[in-house]
Write a protein that holds these residues in place. Sequence first.
Motif, PDB file in Angstrom:
ATOM      1  N   PHE A  56       0.828  -1.203   0.000  1.00 34.58           N
ATOM      2  CA  PHE A  56       0.000   0.000   0.000  1.00 34.58           C
ATOM      3  C   PHE A  56       0.868   1.260   0.000  1.00 34.58           C
ATOM      4  O   PHE A  56       1.876   1.343   0.699  1.00 34.58           O
ATOM      5  CB  PHE A  56      -0.901  -0.006   1.241  1.00 34.58           C
ATOM      6  N   THR A  57       0.459   2.223  -0.846  1.00 35.29           N
ATOM      7  CA  THR A  57       1.147   3.524  -0.881  1.00 35.29           C
ATOM      8  C   THR A  57       0.076   4.623  -0.952  1.00 35.29           C
ATOM      9  O   THR A  57      -1.115   4.331  -1.021  1.00 35.29           O
ATOM     10  CB  THR A  57       2.032   3.612  -2.144  1.00 35.29           C
ATOM     11  N   LEU A  58       0.541   5.867  -0.970  1.00 35.52           N
ATOM     12  CA  LEU A  58      -0.408   6.995  -0.968  1.00 35.52           C
ATOM     13  C   LEU A  58      -0.393   7.773  -2.280  1.00 35.52           C
ATOM     14  O   LEU A  58      -0.762   8.945  -2.318  1.00 35.52           O
ATOM     15  CB  LEU A  58      -0.095   7.946   0.195  1.00 35.52           C
ATOM     16  N   GLY A  59       0.096   7.146  -3.341  1.00 33.77           N
ATOM     17  CA  GLY A  59       0.136   7.832  -4.634  1.00 33.77           C
ATOM     18  C   GLY A  59       1.572   8.067  -5.051  1.00 33.77           C
ATOM     19  O   GLY A  59       2.243   7.132  -5.517  1.00 33.77           O
ATOM     20  N   LYS A  60       2.078   9.279  -4.842  1.00 31.77           N
ATOM     21  CA  LYS A  60       3.481   9.555  -5.206  1.00 31.77           C
ATOM     22  C   LYS A  60       4.399   8.551  -4.510  1.00 31.77           C
ATOM     23  O   LYS A  60       4.208   8.203  -3.358  1.00 31.77           O
ATOM     24  CB  LYS A  60       3.853  10.974  -4.751  1.00 31.77           C
ATOM     25  N   GLY A  61       5.384   8.087  -5.274  1.00 30.72           N
ATOM     26  CA  GLY A  61       6.320   7.111  -4.709  1.00 30.72           C
ATOM     27  C   GLY A  61       5.980   5.682  -5.075  1.00 30.72           C
ATOM     28  O   GLY A  61       6.828   4.786  -4.985  1.00 30.72           O
ATOM     29  N   THR A  62       4.737   5.462  -5.512  1.00 26.37           N
ATOM     30  CA  THR A  62       4.389   4.099  -5.943  1.00 26.37           C
ATOM     31  C   THR A  62       5.325   3.654  -7.065  1.00 26.37           C
ATOM     32  O   THR A  62       5.756   2.499  -7.123  1.00 26.37           O
ATOM     33  CB  THR A  62       2.928   4.038  -6.416  1.00 26.37           C
ATOM     34  N   GLU A  63       5.691   4.588  -7.916  1.00 19.21           N
ATOM     35  CA  GLU A  63       6.590   4.251  -9.028  1.00 19.21           C
ATOM     36  C   GLU A  63       7.960   3.813  -8.523  1.00 19.21           C
ATOM     37  O   GLU A  63       8.647   2.999  -9.143  1.00 19.21           O
ATOM     38  CB  GLU A  63       6.708   5.433  -9.999  1.00 19.21           C
ATOM     39  N   VAL A  64       8.342   4.322  -7.345  1.00 22.78           N
ATOM     40  CA  VAL A  64       9.635   3.915  -6.757  1.00 22.78           C
ATOM     41  C   VAL A  64       9.545   2.469  -6.268  1.00 22.78           C
ATOM     42  O   VAL A  64      10.443   1.644  -6.490  1.00 22.78           O
ATOM     43  CB  VAL A  64      10.013   4.849  -5.587  1.00 22.78           C
ATOM     44  N   VAL A  65       8.394   2.170  -5.645  1.00 19.68           N
ATOM     45  CA  VAL A  65       8.199   0.791  -5.152  1.00 19.68           C
ATOM     46  C   VAL A  65       8.136  -0.175  -6.336  1.00 19.68           C
ATOM     47  O   VAL A  65       8.682  -1.289  -6.287  1.00 19.68           O
ATOM     48  CB  VAL A  65       6.930   0.693  -4.282  1.00 19.68           C
ATOM     49  N   VAL A  66       7.494   0.268  -7.409  1.00 15.25           N
ATOM     50  CA  VAL A  66       7.435  -0.567  -8.624  1.00 15.25           C
ATOM     51  C   VAL A  66       8.852  -0.871  -9.123  1.00 15.25           C
ATOM     52  O   VAL A  66       9.191  -2.025  -9.441  1.00 15.25           O
ATOM     53  CB  VAL A  66       6.598   0.133  -9.716  1.00 15.25           C
ATOM     54  N   CYS A  67       9.697   0.129  -9.112  1.00 18.47           N
ATOM     55  CA  CYS A  67      11.107  -0.100  -9.512  1.00 18.47           C
ATOM     56  C   CYS A  67      11.767  -1.110  -8.579  1.00 18.47           C
ATOM     57  O   CYS A  67      12.502  -2.015  -9.022  1.00 18.47           O
ATOM     58  CB  CYS A  67      11.892   1.202  -9.430  1.00 18.47           C
ATOM     59  N   ALA A  68      11.462  -0.989  -7.304  1.00 15.08           N
ATOM     60  CA  ALA A  68      12.088  -1.901  -6.325  1.00 15.08           C
ATOM     61  C   ALA A  68      11.604  -3.328  -6.534  1.00 15.08           C
ATOM     62  O   ALA A  68      12.384  -4.288  -6.425  1.00 15.08           O
ATOM     63  CB  ALA A  68      11.772  -1.437  -4.903  1.00 15.08           C
ATOM     64  N   VAL A  69      10.321  -3.467  -6.884  1.00 11.56           N
ATOM     65  CA  VAL A  69       9.805  -4.819  -7.171  1.00 11.56           C
ATOM     66  C   VAL A  69      10.576  -5.405  -8.356  1.00 11.56           C
ATOM     67  O   VAL A  69      11.040  -6.554  -8.332  1.00 11.56           O
ATOM     68  CB  VAL A  69       8.298  -4.777  -7.482  1.00 11.56           C
ATOM     69  N   ASN A  70      10.749  -4.593  -9.381  1.00  8.53           N
ATOM     70  CA  ASN A  70      11.484  -5.086 -10.562  1.00  8.53           C
ATOM     71  C   ASN A  70      12.932  -5.429 -10.218  1.00  8.53           C
ATOM     72  O   ASN A  70      13.516  -6.372 -10.767  1.00  8.53           O
ATOM     73  CB  ASN A  70      11.419  -4.044 -11.683  1.00  8.53           C
ATOM     74  N   ALA A  71      13.495  -4.703  -9.260  1.00  6.79           N
ATOM     75  CA  ALA A  71      14.880  -5.007  -8.849  1.00  6.79           C
ATOM     76  C   ALA A  71      14.955  -6.353  -8.130  1.00  6.79           C
ATOM     77  O   ALA A  71      15.978  -7.041  -8.155  1.00  6.79           O
ATOM     78  CB  ALA A  71      15.410  -3.902  -7.936  1.00  6.79           C
ATOM     79  N   LEU A  72      13.842  -6.736  -7.501  1.00  4.07           N
ATOM     80  CA  LEU A  72      13.812  -8.018  -6.758  1.00  4.07           C
ATOM     81  C   LEU A  72      13.485  -9.199  -7.676  1.00  4.07           C
ATOM     82  O   LEU A  72      13.672 -10.362  -7.291  1.00  4.07           O
ATOM     83  CB  LEU A  72      12.765  -7.939  -5.640  1.00  4.07           C
ATOM     84  N   ALA A  73      12.996  -8.903  -8.867  1.00  8.86           N
ATOM     85  CA  ALA A  73      12.488  -9.970  -9.742  1.00  8.86           C
ATOM     86  C   ALA A  73      13.523 -11.058  -9.990  1.00  8.86           C
ATOM     87  O   ALA A  73      13.186 -12.241 -10.124  1.00  8.86           O
ATOM     88  CB  ALA A  73      12.004  -9.370 -11.060  1.00  8.86           C
ATOM     89  N   VAL A  74      14.792 -10.662 -10.009  1.00 11.27           N
ATOM     90  CA  VAL A  74      15.879 -11.631 -10.297  1.00 11.27           C
ATOM     91  C   VAL A  74      15.862 -12.773  -9.266  1.00 11.27           C
ATOM     92  O   VAL A  74      16.245 -13.908  -9.562  1.00 11.27           O
ATOM     93  CB  VAL A  74      17.242 -10.923 -10.293  1.00 11.27           C
ATOM     94  N   HIS A  75      15.378 -12.498  -8.069  1.00 10.26           N
ATOM     95  CA  HIS A  75      15.326 -13.553  -7.035  1.00 10.26           C
ATOM     96  C   HIS A  75      14.062 -14.393  -7.136  1.00 10.26           C
ATOM     97  O   HIS A  75      13.894 -15.367  -6.403  1.00 10.26           O
ATOM     98  CB  HIS A  75      15.377 -12.897  -5.648  1.00 10.26           C
ATOM     99  N   VAL A  76      13.126 -13.988  -7.996  1.00 12.71           N
ATOM    100  CA  VAL A  76      11.790 -14.618  -7.980  1.00 12.71           C
ATOM    101  C   VAL A  76      11.506 -15.416  -9.251  1.00 12.71           C
ATOM    102  O   VAL A  76      11.075 -16.559  -9.197  1.00 12.71           O
ATOM    103  CB  VAL A  76      10.705 -13.527  -7.795  1.00 12.71           C
ATOM    104  N   VAL A  77      11.775 -14.795 -10.413  1.00 13.69           N
ATOM    105  CA  VAL A  77      11.419 -15.438 -11.689  1.00 13.69           C
ATOM    106  C   VAL A  77      12.335 -16.654 -11.927  1.00 13.69           C
ATOM    107  O   VAL A  77      13.519 -16.637 -11.606  1.00 13.69           O
ATOM    108  CB  VAL A  77      11.532 -14.420 -12.837  1.00 13.69           C
ATOM    109  N   ASN A  78      11.672 -17.706 -12.438  1.00 10.00           N
ATOM    110  CA  ASN A  78      12.348 -18.997 -12.682  1.00 10.00           C
ATOM    111  C   ASN A  78      12.660 -19.752 -11.383  1.00 10.00           C
ATOM    112  O   ASN A  78      13.428 -20.705 -11.382  1.00 10.00           O
ATOM    113  CB  ASN A  78      13.658 -18.835 -13.484  1.00 10.00           C
ATOM    114  N   LYS A  79      12.069 -19.312 -10.301  1.00 13.36           N
ATOM    115  CA  LYS A  79      12.242 -20.030  -9.033  1.00 13.36           C
ATOM    116  C   LYS A  79      11.162 -21.104  -8.931  1.00 13.36           C
ATOM    117  O   LYS A  79      10.008 -20.882  -9.326  1.00 13.36           O
ATOM    118  CB  LYS A  79      12.101 -19.069  -7.840  1.00 13.36           C
ATOM    119  N   ASP A  80      11.542 -22.203  -8.342  1.00 19.48           N
ATOM    120  CA  ASP A  80      10.620 -23.314  -8.124  1.00 19.48           C
ATOM    121  C   ASP A  80       9.839 -23.071  -6.831  1.00 19.48           C
ATOM    122  O   ASP A  80      10.449 -22.785  -5.777  1.00 19.48           O
ATOM    123  CB  ASP A  80      11.452 -24.602  -8.000  1.00 19.48           C
TER     124      ASP A  80
END
Length: 501
Positions: A56-80
Amino acid sequence: MGRGRITGLAVSDVRFPTSLAHHGSDAMHPDPDYSAAYVVLETDAPDGLKGYGLTFTLGKGTEVVVCAVNALAVHVVNKDLDEIIGDFRGFYRQLTSDGQLRWIGPEKGAVHLATAAVLNAIWDLWAKQDRKPLWKLLVDMDPKQLLSCIDFRYITDALTEEEAYTMLQNGLVGKSEREEQMLKYGYPAYTTSCAWLGYPDQQLKQLCSEALKDGWTRFKVKVGADLQDDIRRCKLVREMIGPENIMMLDANQRWDVEEAIEWVNKLAEFRPLWIEEPTSPDDILGHATISKALAPLGIGVATGEQCHNRVIFKQFLQAQALNFVQVDSCRLGSVNENLSVLLMAKKFQVPVCPHAGGVGLCELVQHLIIFDYISVSGSLQNRMCEYVDHLHEHFKYPVVIKNASYMPPQNIFIQYHHESCCQQLIRPSKRDFFNLKGPGWNPVRSALCFTTLLSGWDYCVLLSSILVPSILDCAICLPLPTELKDKVSSSTGHRNLYIFQ
Ligand SMILES: C[C@H](O)[C@@H](O)CC(=O)C(=O)O
Ligand SMILES: [Mg+2]
């Protein structure tokens, strides 16, 4: 057959212009746009199973969290998924202790919010594959497996895994009766939706009156900006709800320590059960000073919605700095870290009253607090879960409230996101458009609003015709009226406000 592999991760920046109707407004957040970084995990399951999670966010800054999610993707995609669930603690640490990403944390800020969204989607997958709502998945889980999902690092001086195991074993006594009780009566809730700081008195009175008719008996009032305004509004609410019903106050971190003590003393006549977030969420000793000073008045201190991890909660509990633990289901590191805080609260005998003022928070936290009652705390004394009445229509399985209580979700899914809902999440309902009106909207103004869309408009809101609402669902692109445009752009902070994709 194995649980399959995560083949893809998508994340959306989803925003609702709640600020225009002052929903969610408080002494520090006068214009919140309830928003979410919304994660969809795709798998190679034959049925195309997907996992949905959000923070949950309050509007501004959501785009920053979205970037952070994408930065974490390397640990998630192709994981069993079997590997993740088989060593969930290890997976939690992978996300929270990435050798470089932890530098912009650790376990706090945008990266921790992103971690929450990703892990919430993993729990969604697990619950779906086991065909149970999350609360039931947790209640039925073997205590050792449950504890294997928790990272005890940094909290063993307050709670060891062995102590937690004993707690869960003790929690087996009376467990089935408590589950029956939840299924029959639900978990007690309180409402914050009547008294957001930006609501005019007339709206506050009307909402209180409606809530009382609906059976609400616990009301939270936003305070902190202006003392005389607080006294007037608290008086109004106390008169509306009567002497028997419960009132809580929420200052959203507005005051210094001494200021908080003085201010709450002047509101003591309204007999609040607690003052929430009286000062900075980082000031543990400050909260302890406030709690000690207000104890003779019978007013407790509550905090937690902006406490970023289990270590902060540990210190609040060790310092006896709070009387109510307000975990936020999407700020802490998902179910994994929330579990550790529920167990610490049990050890320190402090009631958990979760925060839920935000889009999707009610839908998720209901699972955690129902689990807490059935398997951990075993008590409802001085316990209640927050409810806010905003944006539930965007969820495939919105919360069900009966007699001011959360009814345990029965559907097999985690009940808070589904792809079709994802589209809805990205697409505000007409109701959101009407919320866009803000005060003073009228049909004439809406008619004036009708113009063909001129190319190059920065702002537009696609909406079904409001001349014949709910019949003609043709989308007409409309420019936002200037004053609305300025307000929205100031609240979103970037020029191209588009609510749809
Ligand atoms: C900005 C949020 O609406 C906040 O006011 C919510 C909150 O503090 C609560 O629900 O408690
Ligand atoms: Mg609050």
